[in-house]
Design a protein around this motif. Sequence first.
Motif, mmCIF file in Angstrom:
data_model
loop_
_atom_site.group_PDB
_atom_site.id
_atom_site.type_symbol
_atom_site.label_atom_id
_atom_site.label_comp_id
_atom_site.label_asym_id
_atom_site.label_seq_id
_atom_site.Cartn_x
_atom_site.Cartn_y
_atom_site.Cartn_z
ATOM 1 N N ALA A 129 0.273 -1.126 -17.715
ATOM 2 C CA ALA A 129 0.090 -0.885 -19.064
ATOM 3 C C ALA A 129 -0.786 0.175 -19.796
ATOM 4 O O ALA A 129 0.059 0.648 -20.887
ATOM 5 C CB ALA A 129 -0.433 -1.614 -19.629
ATOM 6 N N ASP A 130 -1.414 0.941 -18.412
ATOM 7 C CA ASP A 130 -1.857 2.307 -18.525
ATOM 8 C C ASP A 130 -0.203 3.539 -18.778
ATOM 9 O O ASP A 130 -0.163 4.249 -18.778
ATOM 10 C CB ASP A 130 -2.361 2.141 -17.306
ATOM 11 N N LEU A 131 -0.187 2.696 -17.945
ATOM 12 C CA LEU A 131 1.783 3.496 -17.398
ATOM 13 C C LEU A 131 2.639 3.712 -18.529
ATOM 14 O O LEU A 131 2.771 4.912 -19.242
ATOM 15 C CB LEU A 131 2.256 3.442 -15.865
ATOM 16 N N ALA A 132 2.833 2.767 -19.044
ATOM 17 C CA ALA A 132 3.662 2.625 -20.333
ATOM 18 C C ALA A 132 3.075 3.114 -21.747
ATOM 19 O O ALA A 132 3.035 4.177 -22.194
ATOM 20 C CB ALA A 132 3.742 1.474 -20.665
ATOM 21 N N SER A 133 1.586 3.547 -21.839
ATOM 22 C CA SER A 133 1.362 4.268 -22.281
ATOM 23 C C SER A 133 1.563 5.527 -22.053
ATOM 24 O O SER A 133 1.016 5.861 -23.587
ATOM 25 C CB SER A 133 -0.494 3.846 -22.439
ATOM 26 N N ARG A 136 4.577 6.401 -24.012
ATOM 27 C CA ARG A 136 4.781 6.037 -24.861
ATOM 28 C C ARG A 136 4.113 7.626 -25.768
ATOM 29 O O ARG A 136 4.963 8.772 -26.509
ATOM 30 C CB ARG A 136 4.267 5.212 -25.707
ATOM 31 N N ARG A 137 3.220 7.945 -25.061
ATOM 32 C CA ARG A 137 2.165 9.367 -25.309
ATOM 33 C C ARG A 137 3.206 10.509 -24.775
ATOM 34 O O ARG A 137 3.604 11.650 -26.313
ATOM 35 C CB ARG A 137 0.922 9.437 -25.155
ATOM 36 N N ARG A 138 4.205 10.703 -23.768
ATOM 37 C CA ARG A 138 4.621 12.370 -23.477
ATOM 38 C C ARG A 138 6.374 11.839 -24.474
ATOM 39 O O ARG A 138 6.357 12.660 -24.893
ATOM 40 C CB ARG A 138 4.702 11.480 -21.924
ATOM 41 N N LEU A 139 6.464 10.936 -24.462
ATOM 42 C CA LEU A 139 7.925 10.879 -25.383
ATOM 43 C C LEU A 139 6.913 11.182 -26.826
ATOM 44 O O LEU A 139 8.328 11.614 -27.492
ATOM 45 C CB LEU A 139 7.971 9.571 -25.732
ATOM 46 N N LYS A 140 6.018 10.809 -26.811
ATOM 47 C CA LYS A 140 5.794 10.971 -28.667
ATOM 48 C C LYS A 140 5.861 13.149 -29.143
ATOM 49 O O LYS A 140 5.944 13.001 -29.449
ATOM 50 C CB LYS A 140 4.637 10.279 -29.505
ATOM 51 N N ALA A 141 5.195 12.499 -27.368
ATOM 52 C CA ALA A 141 4.618 14.396 -27.854
ATOM 53 C C ALA A 141 6.502 15.360 -27.371
ATOM 54 O O ALA A 141 6.353 16.369 -28.501
ATOM 55 C CB ALA A 141 3.875 14.876 -26.843
ATOM 56 N N HIS A 142 7.050 14.714 -26.722
ATOM 57 C CA HIS A 142 8.504 15.457 -26.464
ATOM 58 C C HIS A 142 9.123 15.664 -27.905
ATOM 59 O O HIS A 142 9.927 16.076 -28.304
ATOM 60 C CB HIS A 142 9.100 14.373 -25.510
ATOM 61 N N ARG A 143 8.763 14.942 -28.747
ATOM 62 C CA ARG A 143 10.701 14.500 -30.153
ATOM 63 C C ARG A 143 9.504 15.319 -31.112
ATOM 64 O O ARG A 143 9.931 15.741 -31.991
ATOM 65 C CB ARG A 143 10.155 12.687 -30.519
ATOM 66 N N HIS A 144 8.338 15.542 -30.729
ATOM 67 C CA HIS A 144 8.071 16.596 -31.727
ATOM 68 C C HIS A 144 7.491 18.036 -31.235
ATOM 69 O O HIS A 144 7.611 19.108 -31.389
ATOM 70 C CB HIS A 144 6.145 15.923 -31.486
ATOM 71 N N ALA A 145 7.543 18.229 -29.930
ATOM 72 C CA ALA A 145 7.953 19.267 -29.329
ATOM 73 C C ALA A 145 9.261 20.488 -29.260
ATOM 74 O O ALA A 145 10.427 19.475 -30.349
ATOM 75 C CB ALA A 145 7.723 19.805 -27.531
ATOM 76 N N VAL A 150 10.620 22.143 -24.102
ATOM 77 C CA VAL A 150 10.609 20.559 -23.290
ATOM 78 C C VAL A 150 12.187 20.853 -21.885
ATOM 79 O O VAL A 150 12.763 21.165 -22.369
ATOM 80 C CB VAL A 150 11.310 19.663 -24.409
ATOM 81 N N GLU A 151 11.394 20.263 -21.031
ATOM 82 C CA GLU A 151 12.155 19.852 -19.849
ATOM 83 C C GLU A 151 13.011 18.726 -19.814
ATOM 84 O O GLU A 151 12.804 17.642 -20.537
ATOM 85 C CB GLU A 151 11.454 19.696 -18.968
ATOM 86 N N HIS A 152 13.098 17.768 -19.118
ATOM 87 C CA HIS A 152 14.438 16.739 -19.181
ATOM 88 C C HIS A 152 13.078 15.945 -19.115
ATOM 89 O O HIS A 152 11.990 15.587 -18.866
ATOM 90 C CB HIS A 152 15.262 16.489 -17.771
#
Length: 156
Positions: A129-133, A136-145, A150-152
Amino acid sequence: MKKNSQLSDVLHVLLHMAQAEGPATSELLAAAMQTNPVVLRRLMAGLRDKGFVRSSKGHGGGWVLSCALEAVTLRSVYEALGEPSLVSLGFRENHPQCLVAQAVNEALGVAVQDAERLLLERLGEVTLADLASDFRRRLKAHRHAPHRLVEHVHEG
């Protein structure tokens, strides 16, 4: 010396499974690990035996998580894999007659045991659950960067 990436590979696959809306085939998961489906099925067997995943055959079949992400620690996944070596320091000789080699082996042996104990302790504190969270945080940041910075990212 080749590093053992089984734990990292399986954690990668488990997070892909956590994001999936249904069963994931061995072929699909093996592609995420860049390995053969037979290798993937062998790794998943220990996870199935521990009740972390289950699989079904046939059309629409595949692998699914069978427990809550909060219930699975990185240590429990490591143990399900058969506890592969964590630290790959070796000794020049395993049973040396040389007193210098004996002193070296003793010092390295104690250091390796201490490192493994600390690593296992930390792995026991982190859940899927910690890894999934974190994903999700990284994915959200990626979508707004800005995309030029942004790298791959492998969204699943």
